[in-house]
Scaffold this active site. Structure first.
Site, PDB file in Angstrom:
ATOM      1  N   ARG A 132      -4.950  -8.304   4.136  1.00  0.00           N
ATOM      2  CA  ARG A 132      -5.862  -9.500   4.569  1.00  0.00           C
ATOM      3  C   ARG A 132      -5.877  -9.905   6.116  1.00  0.00           C
ATOM      4  O   ARG A 132      -6.523 -10.528   6.592  1.00  0.00           O
ATOM      5  CB  ARG A 132      -5.482 -10.664   3.783  1.00  0.00           C
ATOM      6  CG  ARG A 132      -5.789 -10.697   2.283  1.00  0.00           C
ATOM      7  CD  ARG A 132      -5.163 -11.670   1.576  1.00  0.00           C
ATOM      8  NE  ARG A 132      -3.629 -11.335   1.626  1.00  0.00           N
ATOM      9  CZ  ARG A 132      -2.798 -12.230   0.783  1.00  0.00           C
ATOM     10  NH1 ARG A 132      -3.326 -13.317  -0.070  1.00  0.00           N
ATOM     11  NH2 ARG A 132      -1.726 -11.856   0.700  1.00  0.00           N
ATOM     12  N   GLU A 142      22.415   4.288  -7.850  1.00  0.00           N
ATOM     13  CA  GLU A 142      22.096   3.759  -6.560  1.00  0.00           C
ATOM     14  C   GLU A 142      23.566   3.153  -5.892  1.00  0.00           C
ATOM     15  O   GLU A 142      23.972   2.372  -6.859  1.00  0.00           O
ATOM     16  CB  GLU A 142      21.008   3.161  -6.485  1.00  0.00           C
ATOM     17  CG  GLU A 142      19.541   3.796  -6.785  1.00  0.00           C
ATOM     18  CD  GLU A 142      18.649   2.722  -6.828  1.00  0.00           C
ATOM     19  OE1 GLU A 142      18.155   2.087  -5.678  1.00  0.00           O
ATOM     20  OE2 GLU A 142      18.061   2.363  -8.066  1.00  0.00           O
ATOM     21  N   HIS A 186      11.180   5.938 -15.220  1.00  0.00           N
ATOM     22  CA  HIS A 186      11.810   7.120 -14.861  1.00  0.00           C
ATOM     23  C   HIS A 186      12.829   7.677 -15.579  1.00  0.00           C
ATOM     24  O   HIS A 186      12.709   9.116 -15.768  1.00  0.00           O
ATOM     25  CB  HIS A 186      12.511   6.864 -13.416  1.00  0.00           C
ATOM     26  CG  HIS A 186      11.808   6.137 -12.362  1.00  0.00           C
ATOM     27  ND1 HIS A 186      10.417   6.569 -11.997  1.00  0.00           N
ATOM     28  CD2 HIS A 186      12.175   5.091 -11.646  1.00  0.00           C
ATOM     29  CE1 HIS A 186      10.180   5.699 -11.038  1.00  0.00           C
ATOM     30  NE2 HIS A 186      11.174   4.926 -10.670  1.00  0.00           N
TER      31      HIS A 186
HETATM   32  P1  NAP Z   1       4.270  -5.519  -0.183  1.00  0.00           P
HETATM   33  O1  NAP Z   1       5.198  -5.095   0.821  1.00  0.00           O
HETATM   34  O2  NAP Z   1       4.642  -7.163  -0.662  1.00  0.00           O
HETATM   35  O3  NAP Z   1       2.880  -5.178   0.257  1.00  0.00           O
HETATM   36  C1  NAP Z   1       1.702  -5.768  -0.403  1.00  0.00           C
HETATM   37  C2  NAP Z   1       0.648  -5.266   0.337  1.00  0.00           C
HETATM   38  O4  NAP Z   1      -0.377  -5.841  -0.429  1.00  0.00           O
HETATM   39  C3  NAP Z   1       0.538  -5.842   1.498  1.00  0.00           C
HETATM   40  O5  NAP Z   1      -0.159  -4.805   2.581  1.00  0.00           O
HETATM   41  C4  NAP Z   1      -0.610  -7.188   1.533  1.00  0.00           C
HETATM   42  O6  NAP Z   1      -1.001  -7.293   2.862  1.00  0.00           O
HETATM   43  C5  NAP Z   1      -1.418  -6.573   0.517  1.00  0.00           C
HETATM   44  N1  NAP Z   1      -1.908  -7.816  -0.308  1.00  0.00           N
HETATM   45  C6  NAP Z   1      -1.337  -8.774  -1.144  1.00  0.00           C
HETATM   46  N2  NAP Z   1      -2.093  -9.359  -1.434  1.00  0.00           N
HETATM   47  C7  NAP Z   1      -3.443  -9.248  -1.254  1.00  0.00           C
HETATM   48  C8  NAP Z   1      -4.750  -9.702  -1.263  1.00  0.00           C
HETATM   49  N3  NAP Z   1      -5.060 -10.713  -1.958  1.00  0.00           N
HETATM   50  N4  NAP Z   1      -5.847  -8.905  -0.776  1.00  0.00           N
HETATM   51  C9  NAP Z   1      -5.604  -7.919   0.034  1.00  0.00           C
HETATM   52  N5  NAP Z   1      -4.310  -7.455   0.234  1.00  0.00           N
HETATM   53  C10 NAP Z   1      -3.308  -8.043  -0.376  1.00  0.00           C
HETATM   54  O7  NAP Z   1       4.586  -4.736  -1.717  1.00  0.00           O
HETATM   55  P2  NAP Z   1       5.154  -3.341  -1.707  1.00  0.00           P
HETATM   56  O8  NAP Z   1       6.557  -3.279  -1.907  1.00  0.00           O
HETATM   57  O9  NAP Z   1       4.375  -2.397  -0.746  1.00  0.00           O
HETATM   58  O10 NAP Z   1       4.808  -3.053  -3.269  1.00  0.00           O
HETATM   59  C11 NAP Z   1       3.289  -2.601  -3.672  1.00  0.00           C
HETATM   60  C12 NAP Z   1       3.250  -2.242  -4.999  1.00  0.00           C
HETATM   61  O11 NAP Z   1       3.880  -1.097  -4.954  1.00  0.00           O
HETATM   62  C13 NAP Z   1       3.767  -3.176  -6.108  1.00  0.00           C
HETATM   63  O12 NAP Z   1       3.123  -2.927  -7.391  1.00  0.00           O
HETATM   64  C14 NAP Z   1       5.193  -2.573  -6.163  1.00  0.00           C
HETATM   65  O13 NAP Z   1       5.742  -2.913  -7.422  1.00  0.00           O
HETATM   66  C15 NAP Z   1       4.876  -1.006  -6.063  1.00  0.00           C
HETATM   67  N6  NAP Z   1       6.215  -0.349  -5.604  1.00  0.00           N
HETATM   68  C16 NAP Z   1       6.851  -0.433  -4.425  1.00  0.00           C
HETATM   69  C17 NAP Z   1       7.777   0.216  -4.118  1.00  0.00           C
HETATM   70  C18 NAP Z   1       8.539   0.154  -2.771  1.00  0.00           C
HETATM   71  O14 NAP Z   1       9.491   0.908  -2.468  1.00  0.00           O
HETATM   72  N7  NAP Z   1       8.247  -0.988  -1.952  1.00  0.00           N
HETATM   73  C19 NAP Z   1       8.201   1.434  -4.993  1.00  0.00           C
HETATM   74  C20 NAP Z   1       7.579   1.392  -6.164  1.00  0.00           C
HETATM   75  C21 NAP Z   1       6.524   0.655  -6.662  1.00  0.00           C
HETATM   76  P3  NAP Z   1      -1.334  -9.079   2.997  1.00  0.00           P
HETATM   77  O15 NAP Z   1      -0.686  -9.914   2.427  1.00  0.00           O
HETATM   78  O16 NAP Z   1      -1.295  -8.839   4.634  1.00  0.00           O
HETATM   79  O17 NAP Z   1      -2.829  -9.123   2.784  1.00  0.00           O
END
Ligand code: NAP
Length: 490
Positions: A43, A210, A234
């Site tokens: 966004r 971990e 996993h």
């Molecule tokens: P995050 O850091 O909170 O990032 C979320 C992303 O989605 C940001 O780019 C955010 O950007 C965008 N977003 C949120 N709401 C939005 C909307 N309405 N429209 C457009 N963009 C939107 O989350 P994350 O840790 O990367 O995790 C993402 C997914 O991967 C989740 O399902 C999580 O469970 C999974 N996951 C993450 C990890 C990890 O290590 N981080 C590992 C395994 C799985 P804006 O808010 O600026 O729009």
């Protein structure tokens, strides 16, 4: 071949920590098709150049060897683009449709790396905008739901607008070289097959430990816990890889059919097994890396009265002819004594002892997943030949000592091997589904963990364990009741 990879959540933690470095590595290795665009979606109001700068600045936090030089990044950055979209606004999908029409790439990958609450909406809106045609592939991150019902709802919504072969459910453990080696070891060699069964194997232990706490992801973790974060996906995928029958060929569905049979054969939970064979814990303050660290409830973003488990130890069995009666132990947790992911296959002892040998699990095959990647075969060898005189006769009182055969895959194949996310992203672009999870597998895994979720809602809460240890003592007691011990206690 041309591709467009749309990364929903293009500014998020997963995107910059895992996906961009993996895409860059694929680019550096020359395996990413040249004719491609990577479009970050979020966004924030960013131009393409501002997005490239943002990604480049984030690379400074990426592990040294995987960091690009400015020249390398410049070449990679020409593939990067940015689209501002609010995924909750249906009108915004028209912008995406326009962008994709500009090039009409032969493959369109949509990677949904946003909060799970948006998954269903995103998939429905992609279809409403007419973007669900046969060249579209969608990648769904974990967690896909928080229980069986929510998982089914997401899969049903996805199934309405996409064919199963268009859906790539990520379990990044399946992309790890060590897990692929496990398949190669079992199904590329005949060596272990005759002994890969109940007659020769005493127990199997899967540990994903971990040493870190929840770091900056306390709020997310507190809603999730170790069972949903690690076991449902996993650990059960590892259990399938160990326990499955050889597939009839290497096609995705042949492999997934066999994994599904394992999940269906897992012993159902009973009130007795829930109390004896399912241990959960939560870390309290302790010591890690020689320093005092705080307990889980004091971590930022965590409810001070949280009942979320940061440790799980389970005992189960695969009820079929190959495995009946063989305990499979699963253990995972945060703030444990070391960072260590491994599978130990413990073989039965000799039927009759003629040596004075150490007791415990002497013959075992260890599949190391993390931090090192390799296989160890543990056995006994003659350490020294002590000739002792007994009643005037010389007898060989052989001293047997444990030795191990080490296959270090990093050494053999080079440390800079294709990482999990790199492998998986390339597989999506190429349309290979072998390392992705089918909806029925995922539902079966949720079905099996659901009684644990339900029973833990109303029990006395997780058992405390000090950070830097191997979890609550009940975990060792559970395995000791079968006459065994966890690997590090043997
Ligand atoms: P995050 O850091 O909170 O990032 C979320 C992303 O989605 C940001 O780019 C955010 O950007 C965008 N977003 C949120 N709401 C939005 C909307 N309405 N429209 C457009 N963009 C939107 O989350 P994350 O840790 O990367 O995790 C993402 C997914 O991967 C989740 O399902 C999580 O469970 C999974 N996951 C993450 C990890 C990890 O290590 N981080 C590992 C395994 C799985 P804006 O808010 O600026 O729009």
């Amino acid at each position: 071949m041309s591709f467009d990879l749309v990364l929903f959540g293009g500014t998020g933690d997963l995107a910059w920590r895992k996906l961009m470095p993996a895409l860059f590595q694929a680019f550096r290795h020359g395996s990413l098709p040249q004719d491609g665009r990577i479009v970050g979606v979020a966004r924030d109001d960013l131009s393409d150049d501002q997005y490239r700068e943002l990604i480049q600045s984030r690379f400074s936090a990426v592990e040294g060897a995987k960091r690009p030089s400015p020249e390398e990044f410049k070449k990679f950055a020409s593939m990067l683009h940015y689209l501002r979209m609010d995924l909750s606004k249906p009108d915004d999908y028209a912008k995406l449709a326009d962008l994709l029409k500009q090039r009409d790439a032969s493959t369109v990958v949509m990677y949904v790396a946003t909060a799970p609450a948006l998954f269903t909406q995103v998939v429905e809106q992609i279809a409403a905008a007419g973007l669900n045609g046969p060249k579209t592939r969608i990648v769904l991150e974990k967690p896909l739901g928080h229980d069986l019902a929510s998982n089914r709802a997401i899969n049903a919504a996805v199934g309405k607008v996409l064919e199963e072969k268009q859906v790539f459910r990520i379990d990044h453990y399946l992309g790890k070289p060590s897990v692929q080696n496990l398949f190669a070891m079992r199904f590329g060699n005949a060596l272990f097959e005759p002994i890969w069964r109940r007659e020769h194997i005493a127990n199997i232990q899967i540990t994903i430990a971990e040493d870190l706490g929840v770091e900056k992801r306390g709020a997310f973790y507190d809603q999730t816990g170790a069972l949903r974060d690690m076991v449902q996906n996993h650990a059960l995928q590892l259990l399938c890889a160990i326990g499955m029958e050889p597939p009839i060929n290497s096609h995705a569905d042949a492999i997934r059919d066999e994994k599904l049979k394992v999940l269906r054969a897992l012993k159902p939970w009973t009130p007795e097994s829930l109390s004896l064979h399912a241990i959960r814990g939560q870390y309290t303050a302790g010591t890690a890396y020689g320093e005092r660290v705080q307990g889980y409830r004091d971590e930022p973003g965590v409810d001070p009265d949280s009942r979320t488990e940061t440790f799980v130890a389970l005992r189960t069995e695969i009820a079929n002819w190959r495995w009946a009666g063989v305990p499979f132990y699963i253990r995972t947790g945060k703030r444990l004594a070391s960072r260590d992911a491994r599978i130990e296959v413990n073989f039965r002892p000799t039927p009759h002892a003629i040596y004075r040998a150490p007791t415990g699990n002497v013959n075992k095959l260890v599949i190391n997943l993390q931090p090192k990647d390799g296989l160890e075969l543990h056995m006994l060898a003659q350490a020294q030949d002590n000739r002792q005189r007994t009643n005037g006769n010389q007898s060989a009182a052989a001293q047997l000592a444990p030795v191990q055969l080490d296959l270090d895959f990093d050494k053999r194949f080079g440390a800079e091997r294709v990482g999990a996310y790199e492998r998986l992203l390339l597989d999506v672009i190429d349309g290979r589904l072998n390392l992705f999870v089918r909806s029925d597998e995922q539902e079966e895994a949720w079905r099996w963990v659901e009684p644990l979720i339900d029973s833990w809602e109303s029990d006395g809460g997780p058992r405390p364990y000090a950070a830097g240890t191997w979890g609550p003592s009940a975990s060792s007691a559970m395995i000791a009741r079968d006459g065994f011990a966890w690997g590090e206690e043997q």
